[in-house]
Design a protein around this motif. Structure first.
Motif, PDB file in Angstrom:
ATOM      1  N   TYR A  24      33.702 -37.204   4.394  1.00 18.12           N
ATOM      2  CA  TYR A  24      33.704 -36.135   3.393  1.00 18.12           C
ATOM      3  C   TYR A  24      32.570 -36.307   2.380  1.00 18.12           C
ATOM      4  CZ  TYR A  24      38.266 -35.004   5.299  1.00 18.12           C
ATOM      5  OH  TYR A  24      39.276 -34.672   6.137  1.00 18.12           O
ATOM      6  N   VAL A  25      32.239 -37.545   2.048  1.00 19.54           N
ATOM      7  CA  VAL A  25      31.122 -37.789   1.122  1.00 19.54           C
ATOM      8  C   VAL A  25      29.816 -37.313   1.769  1.00 19.54           C
ATOM      9  CG1 VAL A  25      29.733 -39.586  -0.006  1.00 19.54           C
ATOM     10  CG2 VAL A  25      32.238 -39.688  -0.115  1.00 19.54           C
ATOM     11  N   ILE A  26      29.605 -37.659   3.031  1.00 19.41           N
ATOM     12  CA  ILE A  26      28.393 -37.215   3.731  1.00 19.41           C
ATOM     13  C   ILE A  26      28.354 -35.688   3.784  1.00 19.41           C
ATOM     14  CG2 ILE A  26      27.169 -37.163   5.938  1.00 19.41           C
ATOM     15  CD1 ILE A  26      28.330 -39.941   6.519  1.00 19.41           C
ATOM     16  N   LEU A  27      29.471 -35.072   4.159  1.00 18.13           N
ATOM     17  CA  LEU A  27      29.521 -33.617   4.260  1.00 18.13           C
ATOM     18  C   LEU A  27      29.259 -32.967   2.903  1.00 18.13           C
ATOM     19  CD1 LEU A  27      30.040 -31.031   5.866  1.00 18.13           C
ATOM     20  CD2 LEU A  27      32.491 -31.340   5.409  1.00 18.13           C
ATOM     21  N   TYR A  33      22.927 -30.675  -0.943  1.00 20.81           N
ATOM     22  CA  TYR A  33      21.495 -30.931  -1.123  1.00 20.81           C
ATOM     23  C   TYR A  33      20.599 -30.640   0.078  1.00 20.81           C
ATOM     24  CZ  TYR A  33      23.010 -33.115  -5.421  1.00 20.81           C
ATOM     25  OH  TYR A  33      23.567 -33.332  -6.657  1.00 20.81           O
ATOM     26  N   LEU A  34      21.153 -30.413   1.255  1.00 20.01           N
ATOM     27  CA  LEU A  34      20.311 -30.164   2.422  1.00 20.01           C
ATOM     28  C   LEU A  34      20.293 -28.681   2.785  1.00 20.01           C
ATOM     29  CD1 LEU A  34      21.312 -33.133   4.763  1.00 20.01           C
ATOM     30  CD2 LEU A  34      19.375 -32.994   3.170  1.00 20.01           C
ATOM     31  N   ALA A  35      19.232 -28.273   3.453  1.00 16.98           N
ATOM     32  CA  ALA A  35      19.159 -26.896   3.956  1.00 16.98           C
ATOM     33  C   ALA A  35      20.222 -26.736   5.042  1.00 16.98           C
ATOM     34  CB  ALA A  35      17.770 -26.629   4.529  1.00 16.98           C
ATOM     35  N   SER A  36      20.923 -25.622   5.002  1.00 14.83           N
ATOM     36  CA  SER A  36      21.978 -25.380   5.988  1.00 14.83           C
ATOM     37  C   SER A  36      22.192 -23.881   6.138  1.00 14.83           C
ATOM     38  CB  SER A  36      23.292 -26.028   5.539  1.00 14.83           C
ATOM     39  OG  SER A  36      23.839 -25.318   4.432  1.00 14.83           O
ATOM     40  N   ASN A  37      23.111 -23.534   7.013  1.00 10.68           N
ATOM     41  CA  ASN A  37      23.459 -22.129   7.188  1.00 10.68           C
ATOM     42  C   ASN A  37      24.672 -21.737   6.340  1.00 10.68           C
ATOM     43  OD1 ASN A  37      25.417 -23.536   8.624  1.00 10.68           O
ATOM     44  ND2 ASN A  37      25.549 -21.990  10.228  1.00 10.68           N
ATOM     45  N   ILE A  38      25.068 -22.566   5.401  1.00 13.16           N
ATOM     46  CA  ILE A  38      26.206 -22.243   4.543  1.00 13.16           C
ATOM     47  C   ILE A  38      25.805 -21.065   3.655  1.00 13.16           C
ATOM     48  CG2 ILE A  38      27.738 -23.068   2.721  1.00 13.16           C
ATOM     49  CD1 ILE A  38      27.385 -25.904   3.904  1.00 13.16           C
ATOM     50  N   THR A  39      26.576 -20.010   3.704  1.00 10.76           N
ATOM     51  CA  THR A  39      26.259 -18.779   2.988  1.00 10.76           C
ATOM     52  C   THR A  39      26.249 -18.961   1.476  1.00 10.76           C
ATOM     53  OG1 THR A  39      27.357 -17.588   4.764  1.00 10.76           O
ATOM     54  CG2 THR A  39      26.902 -16.342   2.779  1.00 10.76           C
ATOM     55  N   PRO A  84      30.151 -22.040  12.315  1.00 14.87           N
ATOM     56  CA  PRO A  84      30.070 -23.503  12.225  1.00 14.87           C
ATOM     57  C   PRO A  84      28.935 -23.921  11.294  1.00 14.87           C
ATOM     58  CG  PRO A  84      30.217 -22.792  14.511  1.00 14.87           C
ATOM     59  CD  PRO A  84      30.014 -21.555  13.685  1.00 14.87           C
ATOM     60  N   VAL A  85      29.191 -24.885  10.437  1.00  9.64           N
ATOM     61  CA  VAL A  85      28.180 -25.381   9.502  1.00  9.64           C
ATOM     62  C   VAL A  85      27.123 -26.146  10.289  1.00  9.64           C
ATOM     63  CG1 VAL A  85      27.762 -26.985   7.591  1.00  9.64           C
ATOM     64  CG2 VAL A  85      29.741 -25.463   7.537  1.00  9.64           C
ATOM     65  N   SER A  86      25.862 -25.881   9.987  1.00  4.13           N
ATOM     66  CA  SER A  86      24.762 -26.553  10.663  1.00  4.13           C
ATOM     67  C   SER A  86      23.683 -26.919   9.648  1.00  4.13           C
ATOM     68  CB  SER A  86      24.162 -25.650  11.737  1.00  4.13           C
ATOM     69  OG  SER A  86      22.995 -26.239  12.283  1.00  4.13           O
ATOM     70  N   PHE A  87      23.155 -28.137   9.812  1.00  7.14           N
ATOM     71  CA  PHE A  87      22.056 -28.596   8.967  1.00  7.14           C
ATOM     72  C   PHE A  87      20.758 -28.670   9.764  1.00  7.14           C
ATOM     73  CE2 PHE A  87      26.005 -30.212   7.226  1.00  7.14           C
ATOM     74  CZ  PHE A  87      25.939 -29.712   5.936  1.00  7.14           C
ATOM     75  N   SER A  88      20.806 -28.256  11.032  1.00 13.12           N
ATOM     76  CA  SER A  88      19.644 -28.262  11.929  1.00 13.12           C
ATOM     77  C   SER A  88      18.947 -29.617  11.918  1.00 13.12           C
ATOM     78  CB  SER A  88      18.658 -27.155  11.548  1.00 13.12           C
ATOM     79  OG  SER A  88      19.293 -25.907  11.687  1.00 13.12           O
ATOM     80  N   SER A  89      19.745 -30.667  12.044  1.00 11.56           N
ATOM     81  CA  SER A  89      19.215 -32.031  12.054  1.00 11.56           C
ATOM     82  C   SER A  89      20.182 -32.929  12.824  1.00 11.56           C
ATOM     83  CB  SER A  89      19.065 -32.539  10.614  1.00 11.56           C
ATOM     84  OG  SER A  89      20.333 -32.860  10.074  1.00 11.56           O
ATOM     85  N   VAL A 187      16.166 -41.432  15.369  1.00  7.68           N
ATOM     86  CA  VAL A 187      15.688 -40.088  15.630  1.00  7.68           C
ATOM     87  C   VAL A 187      14.899 -39.611  14.415  1.00  7.68           C
ATOM     88  CG1 VAL A 187      16.396 -37.707  16.089  1.00  7.68           C
ATOM     89  CG2 VAL A 187      17.685 -39.607  17.087  1.00  7.68           C
ATOM     90  N   ARG A 188      13.787 -38.940  14.639  1.00  9.15           N
ATOM     91  CA  ARG A 188      12.988 -38.441  13.520  1.00  9.15           C
ATOM     92  C   ARG A 188      13.695 -37.242  12.893  1.00  9.15           C
ATOM     93  NH1 ARG A 188       8.256 -35.432  12.125  1.00  9.15           N
ATOM     94  NH2 ARG A 188       7.134 -36.668  10.591  1.00  9.15           N
ATOM     95  N   TRP A 189      14.041 -37.390  11.633  1.00 11.26           N
ATOM     96  CA  TRP A 189      14.711 -36.295  10.917  1.00 11.26           C
ATOM     97  C   TRP A 189      13.667 -35.412  10.279  1.00 11.26           C
ATOM     98  CZ3 TRP A 189      20.143 -36.868   8.756  1.00 11.26           C
ATOM     99  CH2 TRP A 189      20.901 -37.694   9.576  1.00 11.26           C
ATOM    100  N   PRO A 190      13.981 -34.139  10.116  1.00 13.51           N
ATOM    101  CA  PRO A 190      12.999 -33.225   9.524  1.00 13.51           C
ATOM    102  C   PRO A 190      12.676 -33.583   8.080  1.00 13.51           C
ATOM    103  CG  PRO A 190      15.028 -32.034  10.099  1.00 13.51           C
ATOM    104  CD  PRO A 190      15.203 -33.467  10.477  1.00 13.51           C
TER     105      PRO A 190
END
Length: 190
Positions: A24-27, A33-39, A84-89, A187-190
Motif C-alpha cells: 500500500y505504501v508503494i501504491l 508522484y508518478l505518471a499514471s492513467n489515474i483520472t 486498471p491503474v497503470s504506471f507504464s513501467s 530493468v531500465r525504468w523510464p
C-alpha cells in the motif's frame, strides 16, 4: 494497514501484514508522484486509502481496499474511471505480482476458514458397511454428457489452486518481496 488487520480487531500482526502494508505504501506514493492513467489522483487516494466502514462498534477496512485485494484479480482499479491503474513501467508488474500474492493468500484463508466450519463426517461402523447401489438406484439421463456438464455450470474459483499457494508464499516474508523488487531493479525504468 493490511485488510486482515483492519478487518479483525484481535488479530496478531504477522510479517505478511507488514508486506501488505508495504504494498500500500508503494501504491500510494506511485499514485501520488508518478505518471499514471489515474483520472483524479486525490479522489483515487481518498477512495482507496481513506475510506472505511463501521461495524457498529469499530471502524473497519474500506470496501475499495478490501475488494482490490480479496476480489479483483490482478489489478487495482481506478475508482473514478473503472480502468486498471497503470504506471507504464516495471512497477506495474511489481504491484501486480504483489497484489496477486495477497489475493491468493486471502483466497486460501477464506477456503481454510470455510473448511473448518464443515461438519465432521463419521466413517461407517465396521458392522454396518456402506451398501452397494442396486439397479433401482441408477437413473438414466437422456442428455449427452457435454450438455449436462456445461448447462449453467460455473467453474469453481473459490478453491485455491497450486498457483495460489505459490503466489501466496511469495508475499509471506521479506526475502521473497525483496527478490521480486530486485528482479525489477535491473530493468531500465523510464
Amino acid at each position: 494497514m493490511s485488510v486482515a488487520m483492519l478487518s479483525r480487531r484481535a488479530k496478531t500482526v504477522e510479517v505478511v501484514d507488514d508486506m501488505e502494508s508495504f504494498f500500500y505504501v508503494i501504491l500510494y506514493y506511485a499514485a501520488r508522484y508518478l505518471a499514471s492513467n489515474i483520472t483524479n489522483v486525490p479522489i483515487f487516494i481518498e477512495n482507496f486509502f481513506d475510506s472505511y466502514g463501521w461495524d457498529g462498534s469499530a471502524y473497519t477496512v474500506g470496501e475499495t481496499k478490501s475488494t482490490a485485494i480479496k476480489e479483483a484479480r490482478g489489478v487495482v482499479v481506478d475508482t473514478v474511471n473503472g480502468e486498471p491503474v497503470s504506471f507504464s513501467s516495471p512497477l506495474d508488474e511489481v504491484l501486480g505480482e504483489l497484489r496477486d500474492g495477497f489475493h491468493s493468500l486471502y483466497k486460501i484463508r477464506k477456503h481454510t476458514s470455510r473448511k473448518s466450519l464443515l461438519p465432521i463426517t463419521v466413517p461407517p461402523a465396521e458392522d454396518n458397511p456402506p451398501r452397494t447401489p442396486s439397479r433401482s438406484d441408477v437413473r438414466v439421463i437422456d442428455e449427452p454428457l457435454m450438455d449436462r456438464t456445461t448447462k449453467g455450470a460455473k467453474k469453481r474459483t473459490d478453491i485455491p489452486t497450486e498457483d495460489d499457494h505459490t503466489r501466496a508464499a511469495e508475499v509471506t516474508d521479506h526475502e521473497c518481496v525483496l527478490s521480486l523488487l530486485q528482479k525489477r531493479i535491473v530493468v531500465r525504468w523510464p
